[in-house]
Structure formats: C-alpha cells, structure tokens
Motif scaffolding. Sequence first.
Motif, PDB file in Angstrom:
ATOM      1  N   ILE A   8     140.970 -48.614  42.311  1.00 20.62           N
ATOM      2  CA  ILE A   8     141.104 -50.264  42.927  1.00 20.62           C
ATOM      3  C   ILE A   8     140.163 -51.048  42.318  1.00 20.62           C
ATOM      4  N   SER A  31     135.589 -51.485  50.541  1.00 20.15           N
ATOM      5  CA  SER A  31     135.554 -50.488  49.550  1.00 20.15           C
ATOM      6  C   SER A  31     134.784 -49.199  50.125  1.00 20.15           C
ATOM      7  N   LEU A  34     138.183 -47.328  51.596  1.00 15.47           N
ATOM      8  CA  LEU A  34     138.780 -46.939  50.606  1.00 15.47           C
ATOM      9  C   LEU A  34     138.144 -45.818  50.074  1.00 15.47           C
ATOM     10  N   ALA A 106     144.987 -49.173  37.029  1.00 14.39           N
ATOM     11  CA  ALA A 106     144.613 -49.685  38.258  1.00 14.39           C
ATOM     12  C   ALA A 106     145.802 -49.346  39.276  1.00 14.39           C
ATOM     13  N   ALA A 108     145.445 -51.131  42.373  1.00 17.85           N
ATOM     14  CA  ALA A 108     145.587 -52.245  43.059  1.00 17.85           C
ATOM     15  C   ALA A 108     144.337 -53.265  42.671  1.00 17.85           C
ATOM     16  N   MET A 193     147.488 -49.615  50.824  1.00 16.96           N
ATOM     17  CA  MET A 193     146.985 -48.672  50.066  1.00 16.96           C
ATOM     18  C   MET A 193     147.685 -47.283  50.404  1.00 16.96           C
TER      19      MET A 193
END
Length: 198
Positions: A8, A31, A34, A106, A108, A193
């Motif tokens: 990402i 972050s 994630l 990537a 996202a 996600m």
Amino acid sequence: VSNLRPAIFFMGSAHSLSIRDPEVQFVGSLSKNLVTTTSFGIRIGVGGVINDAISQAVGKVATSNENEDDVIQRILMTDEMAKERNSTDAHFESRSAHCETLIDNAMAAIFLPSDIAALNVLFALVCEIQTKRRTRMPVFLVGRKFWQPILNGLQETLLSNGEDGQFIESNDLNIMEVIGTTQQDLCNVMERMECVQI
C-alpha cells in the motif's frame, strides 16, 4: 527495487503537514493496522512527517520475523531525502521513474494533502486506471477539507457539457475516494483492504 513485495503506498506533502495534523495521525493508525492484519508492505513516497508517523506506528508492531525496514519500502525522490535518514533507501532523480516505482505492484494508494509532485503521482495513477493500463485499485484521498474542493472542481470542469465537451465519464471520478480521519473511516479502509487480492 524490482523485487518489492505488493504494498500500500502513501504519498503527501513532506513540508506542509505537521505530525499533529489529523491526516498524519490517521495514516499512522492505518499503517499500524495494515501491518498487523495484512501481508502488504508499506511503501512511502515522501520523507518528513509522513515517514515519521508511519515509522513510529510500524516500529511499535514490527514482529520478531520482520523489522521496520522489512515492512516499509521507502521510495524517495532525491539523494538529499535519502540522506535525511542516513540510509540506502531507493531514491530517484527522475520524477517519472519515481512515480512508476511507487505504483508498481501497489495494491492501494493513500494520498494525504499534497504538493504538486504528489498530485502528479495521483493523476498519473488515476489516468492509468481510467485508461485500463493498470488494474483498478482503491485510491483514498485523506482529508475532506483539502480534497473535496479539488474533486468538485474536476467534476465541474471535466464533466461539463459546455462548448468544450465532456472529457471523462462520470464514473471515472469514482476511481478516487475522499475520506475523513475518523475511526469509522479507518474501519472502512481496512474493510476495503480485506477485499484486495495479492
């Protein structure tokens, strides 16, 4: 650089944001979430407070198998930015090479309030998705106050049925999604996600 794992990527202004800005705080929380719940890497395209916020968040949750530098891919623009960290992170003199490396594999994209260089990356990405040269991915624009007027202007100008004609399809603007910085926005991004496939 060619061996970067799917990630990402985060982009924004390195100079006009503060670590206390809600958008920067949001990106730190995002972050961290994630890293703890997905196998994606975190790719940063700019130094400054965005890098600091993500580094702090990821550093708190890095597992024994991966340290911060295994999770964060720093793709910086100049030698000077790399020297800020006294590191050997990837850095570029060419803006087009920088852009292409950021968006390569990537999953996202997350854009904070940005300067012209970051807007160039955003519009290059959106153009590639719009023309189907790149698979569609979530593109989040964090900060309604900054992004909504820009999207409104694009909608008014590019969708106009005036004498210049219509330049884009109405659903092309749906490639980008403006979000706020609330806990609900964080949950919505994380939900999206979960649907992204490597």
